[in-house]
Every structure is written in structure tokens, then in C-alpha cells.
Design a protein around this motif. Structure first.
Motif, PDB file in Angstrom:
ATOM      1  N   TYR A 178       0.842  -1.190   0.000  1.00 33.38           N
ATOM      2  CA  TYR A 178       0.000   0.000   0.000  1.00 33.38           C
ATOM      3  C   TYR A 178       0.878   1.241   0.000  1.00 33.38           C
ATOM      4  O   TYR A 178       1.957   1.251   0.582  1.00 33.38           O
ATOM      5  CB  TYR A 178      -0.858   0.060   1.263  1.00 33.38           C
ATOM      6  N   ASP A 223      -3.714   3.753  -2.250  1.00 33.34           N
ATOM      7  CA  ASP A 223      -4.427   2.506  -2.553  1.00 33.34           C
ATOM      8  C   ASP A 223      -4.712   1.726  -1.269  1.00 33.34           C
ATOM      9  O   ASP A 223      -5.093   0.561  -1.324  1.00 33.34           O
ATOM     10  CB  ASP A 223      -3.658   1.653  -3.560  1.00 33.34           C
ATOM     11  N   GLY A 259      -6.207  -1.772  -2.636  1.00 38.34           N
ATOM     12  CA  GLY A 259      -5.224  -2.165  -3.651  1.00 38.34           C
ATOM     13  C   GLY A 259      -4.419  -3.413  -3.340  1.00 38.34           C
ATOM     14  O   GLY A 259      -3.459  -3.724  -4.043  1.00 38.34           O
ATOM     15  N   LEU A 274      -3.970  -6.002  -6.176  1.00 40.84           N
ATOM     16  CA  LEU A 274      -3.182  -5.430  -7.270  1.00 40.84           C
ATOM     17  C   LEU A 274      -1.703  -5.436  -6.902  1.00 40.84           C
ATOM     18  O   LEU A 274      -0.846  -5.743  -7.738  1.00 40.84           O
ATOM     19  CB  LEU A 274      -3.669  -4.017  -7.588  1.00 40.84           C
ATOM     20  N   ARG A 275      -1.390  -5.113  -5.659  1.00 39.45           N
ATOM     21  CA  ARG A 275       0.011  -5.142  -5.203  1.00 39.45           C
ATOM     22  C   ARG A 275       0.541  -6.575  -5.171  1.00 39.45           C
ATOM     23  O   ARG A 275       1.683  -6.827  -5.542  1.00 39.45           O
ATOM     24  CB  ARG A 275       0.140  -4.481  -3.833  1.00 39.45           C
ATOM     25  N   ASP A 320       4.782   3.811  -9.541  1.00 39.86           N
ATOM     26  CA  ASP A 320       3.432   4.365  -9.401  1.00 39.86           C
ATOM     27  C   ASP A 320       3.284   5.638 -10.222  1.00 39.86           C
ATOM     28  O   ASP A 320       2.987   6.717  -9.710  1.00 39.86           O
ATOM     29  CB  ASP A 320       3.114   4.626  -7.926  1.00 39.86           C
ATOM     30  N   LEU A 353       0.221   0.642 -10.835  1.00 44.15           N
ATOM     31  CA  LEU A 353      -1.101   0.633 -10.217  1.00 44.15           C
ATOM     32  C   LEU A 353      -2.099   1.344 -11.135  1.00 44.15           C
ATOM     33  O   LEU A 353      -3.219   0.874 -11.338  1.00 44.15           O
ATOM     34  CB  LEU A 353      -1.047   1.324  -8.852  1.00 44.15           C
ATOM     35  N   VAL A 360      -5.466  -0.400 -12.657  1.00 46.72           N
ATOM     36  CA  VAL A 360      -6.786   0.185 -12.414  1.00 46.72           C
ATOM     37  C   VAL A 360      -7.465   0.516 -13.742  1.00 46.72           C
ATOM     38  O   VAL A 360      -8.653   0.248 -13.932  1.00 46.72           O
ATOM     39  CB  VAL A 360      -6.669   1.431 -11.503  1.00 46.72           C
ATOM     40  N   PRO A 419     -11.587   2.991  -9.908  1.00 35.88           N
ATOM     41  CA  PRO A 419     -10.477   3.119  -8.959  1.00 35.88           C
ATOM     42  C   PRO A 419     -11.064   3.135  -7.550  1.00 35.88           C
ATOM     43  O   PRO A 419     -12.130   3.706  -7.335  1.00 35.88           O
ATOM     44  CB  PRO A 419      -9.863   4.472  -9.300  1.00 35.88           C
ATOM     45  N   SER A 420     -10.455   2.495  -6.654  1.00 36.75           N
ATOM     46  CA  SER A 420     -10.838   2.319  -5.251  1.00 36.75           C
ATOM     47  C   SER A 420     -11.774   1.135  -5.060  1.00 36.75           C
ATOM     48  O   SER A 420     -12.121   0.807  -3.937  1.00 36.75           O
ATOM     49  CB  SER A 420     -11.443   3.571  -4.616  1.00 36.75           C
ATOM     50  N   TRP A 434     -12.399  -2.813  -4.867  1.00 36.85           N
ATOM     51  CA  TRP A 434     -11.547  -3.943  -4.526  1.00 36.85           C
ATOM     52  C   TRP A 434     -11.484  -4.904  -5.703  1.00 36.85           C
ATOM     53  O   TRP A 434     -12.491  -5.228  -6.328  1.00 36.85           O
ATOM     54  CB  TRP A 434     -12.094  -4.650  -3.288  1.00 36.85           C
TER      55      TRP A 434
END
Length: 176
Positions: free
Chosen positions: A14, A33, A37, A40-41, A83, A91, A95, A106-107, A109
Motif C-alpha cells: 500500500y 491505494d 489495492g 493489485l500489489r 506508481d 497501479l 486500475v 479506482p478504489s 476492490w
């Protein structure tokens, strides 16, 4: 040996204070994120580890003098996940792929399957020459392809098709 191995893994976690914020449909911007996020990470870390193994070998261990030198394969790999919108597997890119492929904002899950679909799409596009506004993969990573299997079964023909199309390596992401 454990510490050397542990220090050789890339941690993409994050982040707050992202220099190029993510823009929501309504115009609001996010610079973090945190809370949404994680998958995604995780996907970025899985791909980064694949790249490390592919380019540097499974026995590679981080040596700052060598790996932080300009033009190193290590820095090439890290540059893919910055980023910033231009980075091929950022990221921002994940997204954006989520919005286009699955209608995710975006945002929102991402679960493991949606994260894999977004990453597979980006990796395949980043291996191509005309990649829109994103940088292509570094030369050392060109020719990679990704096959995402969403139902838990791996189909040999799908992987073989990637090789027939010119891939030198195929990253297989299996979801269930």
C-alpha cells in the motif's frame, strides 16, 4: 541464507502520497491505494518475482552495488511497477485495465481473478510495440506473454498459442 533471500524479494505494498493521483469517474482523485489495492500489489509482486527469476535466475540475491547501477536488469524490473501512469505494470495501468475490462472503478476492490485479468492484459500489451501512453517493457523483458486461466484448469493449447505467436516465455496465472 534466509535474510539474503528475504532481502532479494520485491515488496510492493500500500502507498499513500502517490505522485500522480488516480482519477475517479466523478473527477475526485485518490493518492492512496490503502484499503483496496492489496490484490493489485500482490499481482505486481508475483510478476516482479517472475521477472527476477526469468532474467536473473532463482539463485540471484540482491547486491546493491551491482543491482542499483544504471542499466541493471534489477532496475529495469523495478521500473515496470513505478506508481506513475507511464510504467507498463503500474497501479494506474492495473486500475485502468480493470475499468476497461470489467467496469471496476479506482478504489474498487479487485479479487484475485480480476487482478490477474488486468495484469495479464497489461503484460500482453506491454510486450507489444504500440502501447499507447505507457512505456513498453524494457528490452530484456520483451517477448513475454501471459495466459490467465479463470476456471482453475490450464489449457495447453492456449499456452502453445502464445509461443506460436512469438513469446519466448509465458507467465501462467491460474485463478479459481
Amino acid at each position: 541464507a534466509f535474510l539474503a533471500d528475504f532481502r532479494s524479494r520485491l515488496l510492493l505494498s500500500y502507498r499513500s502520497g502517490i505522485p500522480a493521483p488516480l482519477t475517479l469517474v466523478g473527477g475526485r482523485q485518490l493518492n492512496s491505494d490503502t484499503g483496496w489495492g492489496c490484490m493489485l500489489r500482490v499481482q505486481q509482486m508475483m510478476l516482479a518475482q517472475c521477472f527476477l527469476d526469468l532474467l536473473l535466475g532463482r539463485e540471484w540475491r540482491h547486491a546493491p552495488e551491482r543491482d542499483c547501477a544504471e542499466g541493471s536488469a534489477y532496475l529495469d524490473i523495478i521500473s515496470c511497477f513505478l506508481d506513475v501512469p507511464e510504467a507498463p505494470l503500474s497501479l494506474h495501468g492495473l486500475v485502468d485495465a480493470g475499468q476497461r475490462l470489467m467496469g471496476k472503478e479506482p478504489s474498487a476492490w479487485f479479487g484475485p481473478t480480476s487482478a490477474a485479468r488486468a495484469a495479464g492484459h497489461l503484460l500482453d500489451r506491454a510486450s507489444e510495440a504500440g502501447n499507447g501512453d505507457r512505456r513498453p517493457l524494457p528490452d530484456s523483458l520483451r517477448g513475454l506473454a501471459c495466459a490467465v486461466f479463470e476456471d482453475g484448469a490450464i489449457y495447453k493449447a492456449s499456452v502453445a498459442e502464445k509461443f506460436s505467436a512469438g513469446a519466448r516465455a509465458v507467465i501462467i496465472l491460474v485463478c479459481r
